[in-house]
Design a protein around this motif. Sequence first.
Motif, PDB file in Angstrom:
ATOM      1  N   GLU A 108       0.834  -1.195   0.000  1.00 22.04           N
ATOM      2  CA  GLU A 108       0.000   0.000   0.000  1.00 22.04           C
ATOM      3  C   GLU A 108       0.870   1.246   0.000  1.00 22.04           C
ATOM      4  OE1 GLU A 108      -0.958   0.972   4.671  1.00 22.04           O
ATOM      5  OE2 GLU A 108      -2.293  -0.403   3.611  1.00 22.04           O
ATOM      6  N   TYR A 109       0.284   2.368  -0.323  1.00 25.65           N
ATOM      7  CA  TYR A 109       1.003   3.638  -0.336  1.00 25.65           C
ATOM      8  C   TYR A 109       1.230   4.087   1.104  1.00 25.65           C
ATOM      9  CZ  TYR A 109      -0.024   3.705  -5.304  1.00 25.65           C
ATOM     10  OH  TYR A 109      -0.100   3.371  -6.633  1.00 25.65           O
ATOM     11  N   ALA A 110       2.487   4.382   1.411  1.00 27.34           N
ATOM     12  CA  ALA A 110       2.883   4.686   2.790  1.00 27.34           C
ATOM     13  C   ALA A 110       2.069   5.843   3.359  1.00 27.34           C
ATOM     14  CB  ALA A 110       4.376   5.010   2.839  1.00 27.34           C
ATOM     15  N   GLY A 111       1.487   5.617   4.507  1.00 30.35           N
ATOM     16  CA  GLY A 111       0.746   6.652   5.209  1.00 30.35           C
ATOM     17  C   GLY A 111      -0.624   6.947   4.666  1.00 30.35           C
ATOM     18  N   ARG A 112      -1.041   6.214   3.624  1.00 28.41           N
ATOM     19  CA  ARG A 112      -2.326   6.548   2.992  1.00 28.41           C
ATOM     20  C   ARG A 112      -3.364   5.438   3.135  1.00 28.41           C
ATOM     21  NH1 ARG A 112      -2.153  11.232   0.237  1.00 28.41           N
ATOM     22  NH2 ARG A 112      -0.103  12.088  -0.285  1.00 28.41           N
ATOM     23  N   GLY A 113      -2.936   4.251   3.525  1.00 28.81           N
ATOM     24  CA  GLY A 113      -3.896   3.179   3.751  1.00 28.81           C
ATOM     25  C   GLY A 113      -4.689   2.797   2.530  1.00 28.81           C
ATOM     26  N   ILE A 114      -4.058   2.735   1.366  1.00 32.18           N
ATOM     27  CA  ILE A 114      -4.762   2.457   0.120  1.00 32.18           C
ATOM     28  C   ILE A 114      -3.843   1.672  -0.799  1.00 32.18           C
ATOM     29  CG2 ILE A 114      -4.030   4.615  -0.987  1.00 32.18           C
ATOM     30  CD1 ILE A 114      -6.772   4.767  -2.287  1.00 32.18           C
ATOM     31  N   LYS A 115      -4.428   0.783  -1.604  1.00 27.47           N
ATOM     32  CA  LYS A 115      -3.660  -0.040  -2.531  1.00 27.47           C
ATOM     33  C   LYS A 115      -4.154   0.167  -3.964  1.00 27.47           C
ATOM     34  CE  LYS A 115      -2.616  -3.771   0.755  1.00 27.47           C
ATOM     35  NZ  LYS A 115      -2.721  -5.235   1.009  1.00 27.47           N
ATOM     36  N   TYR A 116      -3.251  -0.076  -4.904  1.00 25.34           N
ATOM     37  CA  TYR A 116      -3.552   0.105  -6.329  1.00 25.34           C
ATOM     38  C   TYR A 116      -4.196  -1.171  -6.875  1.00 25.34           C
ATOM     39  CZ  TYR A 116      -2.833   1.964 -11.050  1.00 25.34           C
ATOM     40  OH  TYR A 116      -3.015   2.449 -12.323  1.00 25.34           O
ATOM     41  N   ASP A 117      -5.219  -1.016  -7.692  1.00 23.68           N
ATOM     42  CA  ASP A 117      -5.884  -2.151  -8.336  1.00 23.68           C
ATOM     43  C   ASP A 117      -5.132  -2.496  -9.618  1.00 23.68           C
ATOM     44  OD1 ASP A 117      -7.511  -4.070  -9.387  1.00 23.68           O
ATOM     45  OD2 ASP A 117      -9.246  -2.775  -9.680  1.00 23.68           O
ATOM     46  N   LEU A 118      -4.530  -3.683  -9.660  1.00 21.79           N
ATOM     47  CA  LEU A 118      -3.722  -4.095 -10.810  1.00 21.79           C
ATOM     48  C   LEU A 118      -4.562  -4.650 -11.961  1.00 21.79           C
ATOM     49  CD1 LEU A 118      -0.781  -5.824  -8.907  1.00 21.79           C
ATOM     50  CD2 LEU A 118      -0.727  -3.613 -10.064  1.00 21.79           C
TER      51      LEU A 118
ATOM     52  N   ASP B  81       2.736   0.101 -13.784  1.00 22.98           N
ATOM     53  CA  ASP B  81       3.549  -1.091 -13.528  1.00 22.98           C
ATOM     54  C   ASP B  81       2.973  -1.868 -12.352  1.00 22.98           C
ATOM     55  OD1 ASP B  81       4.488   0.123 -11.142  1.00 22.98           O
ATOM     56  OD2 ASP B  81       6.106   1.112 -12.215  1.00 22.98           O
ATOM     57  N   ARG B  82       3.611  -2.973 -12.018  1.00 21.94           N
ATOM     58  CA  ARG B  82       3.102  -3.834 -10.947  1.00 21.94           C
ATOM     59  C   ARG B  82       3.709  -3.519  -9.590  1.00 21.94           C
ATOM     60  NH1 ARG B  82       6.388  -7.350 -14.132  1.00 21.94           N
ATOM     61  NH2 ARG B  82       8.352  -7.899 -13.104  1.00 21.94           N
ATOM     62  N   GLY B  83       4.689  -2.561  -9.549  1.00 20.20           N
ATOM     63  CA  GLY B  83       5.355  -2.259  -8.293  1.00 20.20           C
ATOM     64  C   GLY B  83       6.414  -3.306  -7.966  1.00 20.20           C
ATOM     65  N   THR B  84       6.959  -3.244  -6.760  1.00 19.23           N
ATOM     66  CA  THR B  84       7.961  -4.211  -6.303  1.00 19.23           C
ATOM     67  C   THR B  84       7.514  -4.782  -4.958  1.00 19.23           C
ATOM     68  OG1 THR B  84       9.289  -2.612  -5.057  1.00 19.23           O
ATOM     69  CG2 THR B  84       9.721  -2.789  -7.425  1.00 19.23           C
ATOM     70  N   GLU B  85       8.379  -5.576  -4.363  1.00 17.19           N
ATOM     71  CA  GLU B  85       8.063  -6.132  -3.042  1.00 17.19           C
ATOM     72  C   GLU B  85       8.005  -5.050  -1.975  1.00 17.19           C
ATOM     73  OE1 GLU B  85      10.895  -9.131  -2.199  1.00 17.19           O
ATOM     74  OE2 GLU B  85      10.128 -10.549  -3.704  1.00 17.19           O
ATOM     75  N   ASP B  86       8.646  -3.910  -2.257  1.00 16.82           N
ATOM     76  CA  ASP B  86       8.716  -2.840  -1.259  1.00 16.82           C
ATOM     77  C   ASP B  86       7.975  -1.579  -1.678  1.00 16.82           C
ATOM     78  OD1 ASP B  86      10.494  -4.406   0.369  1.00 16.82           O
ATOM     79  OD2 ASP B  86      12.078  -3.899  -1.054  1.00 16.82           O
ATOM     80  N   LEU B  87       7.699  -1.441  -2.969  1.00 15.30           N
ATOM     81  CA  LEU B  87       7.121  -0.202  -3.468  1.00 15.30           C
ATOM     82  C   LEU B  87       5.786  -0.476  -4.154  1.00 15.30           C
ATOM     83  CD1 LEU B  87      10.336   1.398  -5.015  1.00 15.30           C
ATOM     84  CD2 LEU B  87       9.233   2.018  -2.858  1.00 15.30           C
ATOM     85  N   PRO B  88       4.812   0.414  -4.005  1.00 13.98           N
ATOM     86  CA  PRO B  88       3.521   0.250  -4.677  1.00 13.98           C
ATOM     87  C   PRO B  88       3.646   0.571  -6.167  1.00 13.98           C
ATOM     88  CG  PRO B  88       3.559   2.333  -3.507  1.00 13.98           C
ATOM     89  CD  PRO B  88       4.844   1.629  -3.152  1.00 13.98           C
ATOM     90  N   PRO B  89       2.649   0.222  -6.970  1.00  9.35           N
ATOM     91  CA  PRO B  89       2.682   0.517  -8.407  1.00  9.35           C
ATOM     92  C   PRO B  89       2.706   2.016  -8.682  1.00  9.35           C
ATOM     93  CG  PRO B  89       1.037  -1.148  -7.920  1.00  9.35           C
ATOM     94  CD  PRO B  89       1.478  -0.590  -6.603  1.00  9.35           C
ATOM     95  N   THR B  90       3.195   2.355  -9.872  1.00  9.67           N
ATOM     96  CA  THR B  90       3.184   3.741 -10.341  1.00  9.67           C
ATOM     97  C   THR B  90       2.544   3.773 -11.718  1.00  9.67           C
ATOM     98  OG1 THR B  90       5.417   3.472 -11.272  1.00  9.67           O
ATOM     99  CG2 THR B  90       5.247   4.411  -9.057  1.00  9.67           C
TER     100      THR B  90
END
Length: 650
Positions: free
Chosen positions: A136-146, A175-184
């Motif tokens: 999820e995006y740090a501090g925002r409590g939300i995830k990207y729908d792939l 993109d799909r993001g990484t193990e540590d970073l959300p998608p962009t």
Amino acid sequence: MVLEKGESQRFSMVILLGEDLNDLLLNAITSVRILEADYQFAQPPDKPIVTAVPGDGKVTLFWDAKSEESIDPLTGEKDFEGYKIYRSRDFNFSDVYTITDANGNPFLGQALFDVNTGLPAQFDLDNEYSGLSAVEYAGRGIKYDLGDNTGLVHEYVDSTVQNGVQYYYAVVAYDRGTEDLPPTETQSVIQQDPTTGELIYDVNTLSVIPGPFSIGIDSAQAGIGGKPTVISGNATGDIRLQIIDDLAVDDKTYKVSFDSSNTYNILDSTGVTYDFKSKGKVLVALRHKNIVEESIVVKTMDNTVVPKSDYVVNSLRGQIAGVTDESLPIGETFNISYRYYPVYMSTLVNQEDGNEVFDGVRVFVQEDELEINEEQSRFITNNAISVIDETVFPPVLGGTKIKLRADWELRWNGSDTLVGGAWANPDTLQTLLGDVIAPFSIWYIEEKAPDYYFEEEASFVLYEPNPETQNNGQWDWGEGIIFQPQGANDPTVSYQLTLNLDTTVTNKVLPQAGDIFRLVTNKPFEKGDAYVFETQKAEFKTSNVNKSLDNIYVVPNPYVAYSSSENPGRTQIKRGERELQFRNLPPVCTIRIYTLTGELVDTIHKDDNGSIAYWNLLSTEGMRISYGVYIYHVDVPGVGDKIGRFGVIK
């Protein structure tokens, strides 16, 4: 900080914005992380280059596939995952970002939702990544729908639009993001010039007003019924030509040629000619890539051919430069002509829409697998013959078993028998194991349209499963014909054909002399297969206009305070410009607007391929018009005119 004379020091500065204090602090934290990472952070894929084509009640979007080859500089991987389409009436796309974070701030965009299909305009790779991202995006409590593993497309038809209304579109890649970073995802930006108010579009953003073509325009054509013509080869696969943008089609000839079974090129055989400005020894980008180098001709403005030794060309990238600054002097204009491949080394053979759109046309290719074509394998002379055919692969006999790219014919002499069961009019057939007699001859056929045809008596093995007729020296009903490669002297075999009498039919129709049973195979494309097709551009014909002038009308009529097609204002407290539309117009015409007393209010000159003209309800002097009834006169040169009226209520 104190700097000595001549000393320099680099520093970074950030301008922070946010919906509220919490949002501002989160953006500040993100900026610090970027700084601490020395600006080495994940980046979205490259932006797709998007084109829009207006239609009657629809907008067609198409884009290239370069985003899919993007490499993330942080991970060094191709991490592209999918596309999303945004649509808005606001060039800032402010109404798109409806997905809020945990703080209630708009953060993620919502893809266009098609009410006709019940699906969002989001298309992603069919792989192990789907649904909400793991991070999820740090501090925002939300995830990207792939996405939902829908598979990629490069064309989308939005049929939820209204004619005459301006829409803003963006196609973003993510993109799909990484193990540590959300998608962009890529940006969707349309800028406005602060001085002129003109909108500046990025490669993946645009605006479009849907509506039909001007009356009198015949649609463009590609090939014969949307198909190319065979030059060489006998492949049974399908090549389909789709016109996406009629107005971009020109009068040209193209050639499709296969380098292998699944790799092909499309050549613009007509070629292109245009002017370019030289930069001396610095490479200049030409309009096209994958140029046929030997076809290049460069001329000066006085039509003198420039020797090929005076310039160098990168034909794959489409670039040209002078060998010296004098051979193609800097700043001078030259004319260049060449042929090129709008589609080069394509491997898309399963009806994918990933081929580039060129001159308004996209080519779809569907490969056929090498196998028996059950539908076309039949008696071609009389479909009422009471015989049941069965083909199988692999056959029950033989050693090496392969599929062959050919057709076969059983040419009958009749099906009468003598006392004792022998055929009345037999042919003697040579097999690998000896001669047999049959009421037909068997022919191997290799046909490569349009100018090659080869046939000879076929090589085959006879399969005799019935002990009562085994080794009787003849073919009998129910015995299998197992085809071999021509001239085979080993047990290599291919398809097995068995013919049986149809016992369910009382009055049987048996093969007669001259009847032919043809066994047909589906044939993949192969090296050397070639096709050609011509395109014809859309054409305006005055003869098509005469009967259509009565269909010209005004929207809205009456105009009551506002029109639904008007753009929203640039601010919340200011409305957009007023607008009235004249529809079903030809490409070229003049519209004059009068008061009931005959006073000329305004004149509109139309010269485009759309069917709509717009009026801002201002007089020629720029004054707002008063309420009332107005007369309009549409003058179509060389055709005729139309007179009508409309009302304005304020």
